[in-house]
Design a protein around this motif. Structure first.
Motif, PDB file in Angstrom:
ATOM      1  N   GLU A  76       0.831  -1.205   0.000  1.00  0.00           N
ATOM      2  CA  GLU A  76       0.000   0.000   0.000  1.00  0.00           C
ATOM      3  C   GLU A  76       0.869   1.261   0.000  1.00  0.00           C
ATOM      4  O   GLU A  76       0.494   2.280  -0.582  1.00  0.00           O
ATOM      5  N   GLY A  77       2.030   1.189   0.649  1.00  0.00           N
ATOM      6  CA  GLY A  77       2.941   2.338   0.642  1.00  0.00           C
ATOM      7  C   GLY A  77       3.398   2.675  -0.767  1.00  0.00           C
ATOM      8  O   GLY A  77       3.447   3.848  -1.155  1.00  0.00           O
ATOM      9  N   TYR A  78       3.695   1.642  -1.570  1.00  0.00           N
ATOM     10  CA  TYR A  78       4.083   1.898  -2.965  1.00  0.00           C
ATOM     11  C   TYR A  78       2.954   2.628  -3.686  1.00  0.00           C
ATOM     12  O   TYR A  78       3.188   3.640  -4.356  1.00  0.00           O
ATOM     13  N   PHE A  79       1.722   2.135  -3.535  1.00  0.00           N
ATOM     14  CA  PHE A  79       0.598   2.779  -4.225  1.00  0.00           C
ATOM     15  C   PHE A  79       0.452   4.241  -3.811  1.00  0.00           C
ATOM     16  O   PHE A  79       0.301   5.133  -4.657  1.00  0.00           O
ATOM     17  N   ALA A  80       0.485   4.480  -2.494  1.00  0.00           N
ATOM     18  CA  ALA A  80       0.196   5.824  -1.986  1.00  0.00           C
ATOM     19  C   ALA A  80       1.147   6.870  -2.578  1.00  0.00           C
ATOM     20  O   ALA A  80       0.748   8.007  -2.807  1.00  0.00           O
ATOM     21  N   PHE A  81       2.398   6.459  -2.840  1.00  0.00           N
ATOM     22  CA  PHE A  81       3.379   7.436  -3.303  1.00  0.00           C
ATOM     23  C   PHE A  81       3.793   7.237  -4.758  1.00  0.00           C
ATOM     24  O   PHE A  81       4.813   7.767  -5.190  1.00  0.00           O
ATOM     25  N   SER A  82       3.008   6.464  -5.529  1.00  0.00           N
ATOM     26  CA  SER A  82       3.329   6.239  -6.947  1.00  0.00           C
ATOM     27  C   SER A  82       2.134   6.577  -7.825  1.00  0.00           C
ATOM     28  O   SER A  82       1.433   5.686  -8.320  1.00  0.00           O
ATOM     29  N   PRO A  83       1.889   7.867  -8.067  1.00  0.00           N
ATOM     30  CA  PRO A  83       0.695   8.250  -8.827  1.00  0.00           C
ATOM     31  C   PRO A  83       0.699   7.726 -10.261  1.00  0.00           C
ATOM     32  O   PRO A  83      -0.351   7.638 -10.872  1.00  0.00           O
ATOM     33  N   GLU A  84       1.853   7.339 -10.786  1.00  0.00           N
ATOM     34  CA  GLU A  84       1.904   6.934 -12.188  1.00  0.00           C
ATOM     35  C   GLU A  84       2.205   5.447 -12.355  1.00  0.00           C
ATOM     36  O   GLU A  84       2.797   5.041 -13.357  1.00  0.00           O
ATOM     37  N   PHE A  85       1.789   4.645 -11.388  1.00  0.00           N
ATOM     38  CA  PHE A  85       2.108   3.212 -11.461  1.00  0.00           C
ATOM     39  C   PHE A  85       1.572   2.559 -12.731  1.00  0.00           C
ATOM     40  O   PHE A  85       2.165   1.621 -13.249  1.00  0.00           O
ATOM     41  N   TYR A  86       0.440   3.085 -13.260  1.00  0.00           N
ATOM     42  CA  TYR A  86      -0.172   2.430 -14.427  1.00  0.00           C
ATOM     43  C   TYR A  86       0.630   2.670 -15.713  1.00  0.00           C
ATOM     44  O   TYR A  86       0.335   2.087 -16.746  1.00  0.00           O
ATOM     45  N   LYS A  87       1.636   3.560 -15.616  1.00  0.00           N
ATOM     46  CA  LYS A  87       2.491   3.800 -16.799  1.00  0.00           C
ATOM     47  C   LYS A  87       3.758   2.956 -16.761  1.00  0.00           C
ATOM     48  O   LYS A  87       4.577   3.028 -17.685  1.00  0.00           O
ATOM     49  N   ASP A  88       3.926   2.176 -15.688  1.00  0.00           N
ATOM     50  CA  ASP A  88       5.178   1.419 -15.518  1.00  0.00           C
ATOM     51  C   ASP A  88       5.388   0.407 -16.652  1.00  0.00           C
ATOM     52  O   ASP A  88       4.504  -0.403 -16.956  1.00  0.00           O
ATOM     53  N   LYS A  89       6.579   0.472 -17.266  1.00  0.00           N
ATOM     54  CA  LYS A  89       6.877  -0.409 -18.415  1.00  0.00           C
ATOM     55  C   LYS A  89       7.813  -1.537 -18.020  1.00  0.00           C
ATOM     56  O   LYS A  89       8.124  -2.407 -18.830  1.00  0.00           O
ATOM     57  N   THR A  90       8.346  -1.482 -16.801  1.00  0.00           N
ATOM     58  CA  THR A  90       9.426  -2.387 -16.427  1.00  0.00           C
ATOM     59  C   THR A  90       8.911  -3.714 -15.887  1.00  0.00           C
ATOM     60  O   THR A  90       9.702  -4.603 -15.591  1.00  0.00           O
ATOM     61  N   GLY A  91       7.594  -3.833 -15.696  1.00  0.00           N
ATOM     62  CA  GLY A  91       7.052  -5.053 -15.094  1.00  0.00           C
ATOM     63  C   GLY A  91       7.325  -5.130 -13.606  1.00  0.00           C
ATOM     64  O   GLY A  91       7.232  -6.208 -13.008  1.00  0.00           O
ATOM     65  N   PHE A  92       7.630  -3.981 -12.987  1.00  0.00           N
ATOM     66  CA  PHE A  92       7.895  -3.931 -11.540  1.00  0.00           C
ATOM     67  C   PHE A  92       6.703  -4.530 -10.782  1.00  0.00           C
ATOM     68  O   PHE A  92       5.557  -4.136 -10.995  1.00  0.00           O
ATOM     69  N   TYR A  93       7.015  -5.477  -9.879  1.00  0.00           N
ATOM     70  CA  TYR A  93       5.955  -6.265  -9.250  1.00  0.00           C
ATOM     71  C   TYR A  93       4.849  -5.423  -8.594  1.00  0.00           C
ATOM     72  O   TYR A  93       3.668  -5.680  -8.809  1.00  0.00           O
ATOM     73  N   LEU A  94       5.237  -4.405  -7.809  1.00  0.00           N
ATOM     74  CA  LEU A  94       4.217  -3.640  -7.081  1.00  0.00           C
ATOM     75  C   LEU A  94       3.316  -2.840  -8.024  1.00  0.00           C
ATOM     76  O   LEU A  94       2.119  -2.668  -7.757  1.00  0.00           O
ATOM     77  N   ALA A  95       3.862  -2.371  -9.131  1.00  0.00           N
ATOM     78  CA  ALA A  95       3.028  -1.691 -10.128  1.00  0.00           C
ATOM     79  C   ALA A  95       2.047  -2.687 -10.752  1.00  0.00           C
ATOM     80  O   ALA A  95       0.866  -2.377 -10.961  1.00  0.00           O
ATOM     81  N   GLU A  96       2.533  -3.902 -10.994  1.00  0.00           N
ATOM     82  CA  GLU A  96       1.672  -4.951 -11.568  1.00  0.00           C
ATOM     83  C   GLU A  96       0.513  -5.285 -10.620  1.00  0.00           C
ATOM     84  O   GLU A  96      -0.618  -5.489 -11.054  1.00  0.00           O
ATOM     85  N   VAL A  97       0.829  -5.345  -9.316  1.00  0.00           N
ATOM     86  CA  VAL A  97      -0.223  -5.624  -8.324  1.00  0.00           C
ATOM     87  C   VAL A  97      -1.362  -4.638  -8.482  1.00  0.00           C
ATOM     88  O   VAL A  97      -2.539  -5.018  -8.546  1.00  0.00           O
ATOM     89  N   TRP A  98      -1.038  -3.342  -8.567  1.00  0.00           N
ATOM     90  CA  TRP A  98      -2.091  -2.317  -8.582  1.00  0.00           C
ATOM     91  C   TRP A  98      -2.754  -2.193  -9.935  1.00  0.00           C
ATOM     92  O   TRP A  98      -3.930  -1.819 -10.025  1.00  0.00           O
ATOM     93  N   LYS A  99      -2.022  -2.526 -11.017  1.00  0.00           N
ATOM     94  CA  LYS A  99      -2.676  -2.583 -12.330  1.00  0.00           C
ATOM     95  C   LYS A  99      -3.740  -3.683 -12.314  1.00  0.00           C
ATOM     96  O   LYS A  99      -4.834  -3.515 -12.859  1.00  0.00           O
ATOM     97  N   GLU A 100      -3.382  -4.810 -11.694  1.00  0.00           N
ATOM     98  CA  GLU A 100      -4.313  -5.936 -11.642  1.00  0.00           C
ATOM     99  C   GLU A 100      -5.485  -5.604 -10.702  1.00  0.00           C
ATOM    100  O   GLU A 100      -6.647  -5.788 -11.051  1.00  0.00           O
ATOM    101  N   TYR A 101      -5.159  -5.078  -9.493  1.00  0.00           N
ATOM    102  CA  TYR A 101      -6.219  -4.807  -8.512  1.00  0.00           C
ATOM    103  C   TYR A 101      -7.208  -3.756  -9.035  1.00  0.00           C
ATOM    104  O   TYR A 101      -8.399  -3.802  -8.710  1.00  0.00           O
TER     105      TYR A 101
END
Lengths: 221, 221
Positions: A76-101
């Motif tokens: 949840e900490g990653y989400f709270a401070f990563s407003p652009e997670f949906y643009k992540d191209k690297t396949g970073f796990y925490l960004a993937e979690v929130w794209k999926e959720y």
């Protein structure tokens, strides 16, 4: 200019320029979360077993607080401070979690202020406080129950804000009823049931301590 | 078709069809709230003075819980369940309160989901719980401290959601800096300071009760 990729979220008119689709599968995401959680829980269970005084319920509570504290701080900490997670191209796990959720609740991708607030408070306050609860139970601190009560109440208040705001806004943020029940309801259910049980237990323990204190005072008189 | 009346709120492009301006003056609104609160506080202070056992701090706490409980249930309860208060033509006092307060935070008139959620939870849960706290202190219940702690934490969580959501959305909801500081900051400050003090006090009392319980157990051994 970036090529526009269609996102899978509902409402369909949500604008997410620069969206990059999930590259991990649902089962890969769940597997990583499941295995890491199991590792944390096993480690805490084994370590807490070294102390012969700890009851099984205290050991389970330490596992819960370690699991929920790390989830709050890392996921949840990653989400709270990563407003652009949906643009992540690297396949970073925490960004993937929130794209999926976000398939279960698109307010995450849409950066809804209520969601960011609840997740931010959870990550910053309840996360570290949960790890403190592991320590407090391990060392038998006198603040152990009131701390566990405080965190559980914070979790319940956050979950209430989470569900009530969605209800008031029309409850139309899931991509399908599968994602609605699996993610929006299913993934949050533990954070209603367990904090409720812990709150009740702490409430009873605290009342009992005051009853003993009252009896002691009565005897002194 | 109704004549369109311009509202005094910011942002200026907020649409409030059917808006009816405040008919009571600011001082009349404050006077009614001030006098009713003074009546409640005086009544609780006098009644609680009949019991010779009650400390002054317990009597002040009973006054606070009666005041805050009635504010939650009546003033905030009206808001939570009256989506069209800004259309009120009758000069009904509670509608006037929120028409006036919206000058400090237009999210009230705009029916922001986060605001309605926090006010709803406050009115429905913390309101009755506050009145229960008056009773619990009066009758010396063993759950008195944990109940006060729970309500105070709920008030603090609600206030945190209130301020953080506004900050994330750009903090541009006050009609002027006068209304910003007088209403948005000023009217909410008590619900940060007092719950913080009560939480700390209850935390300490509860820890002390467990220390006494610990000593007692040690003696029994």
């Amino acid at each position: 200019m970036e090529a526009s990729v269609e996102h899978p979220y509902v409402p369909r008119d949500l604008k997410l320029p620069g969206f990059v689709p999930c590259s991990l599968s649902q089962s890969a995401i769940l597997l990583v979360y499941g295995v890491s959680s199991l590792l944390v829980v096993s480690l805490v269970w084994l370590l807490s077993g070294r102390s012969p005084k700890k009851s099984k319920i205290d050991r389970w509570l330490m596992c819960w607080w370690a699991f929920t504290g790390l989830t709050h701080m890392i996921v949840e900490g990653y989400f709270a401070f990563s407003p652009e997670f949906y643009k992540d191209k690297t396949g970073f796990y925490l960004a993937e979690v929130w794209k999926e959720y976000s398939k279960g609740d698109s307010r995450y991708a849409a950066r809804d202020a209520g969601i960011v607030t609840v997740e931010g408070l959870t990550a910053v306050l309840e996360g570290p406080a949960s790890l403190l609860a592991v320590f407090a139970i391990a060392t038998g601190k006198s603040y152990s129950y009131i701390l566990q009560f405080a965190i559980s109440l914070g979790q319940l208040y956050g979950t209430a804000v989470y569900f009530v705001t969605s209800y008031l806004e029309g409850d139309h943020f899931a991509a399908s009823s599968y994602y609605y029940y699996a993610y929006y309801i299913g993934a949050n259910a533990s954070w209603i049931v367990i904090p409720t049980l812990i709150s009740i237990r702490c409430w009873n323990k605290i009342c009992a301590a005051f009853q003993i204190q009252g009896q002691k005072k009565a005897k002194v008189r």
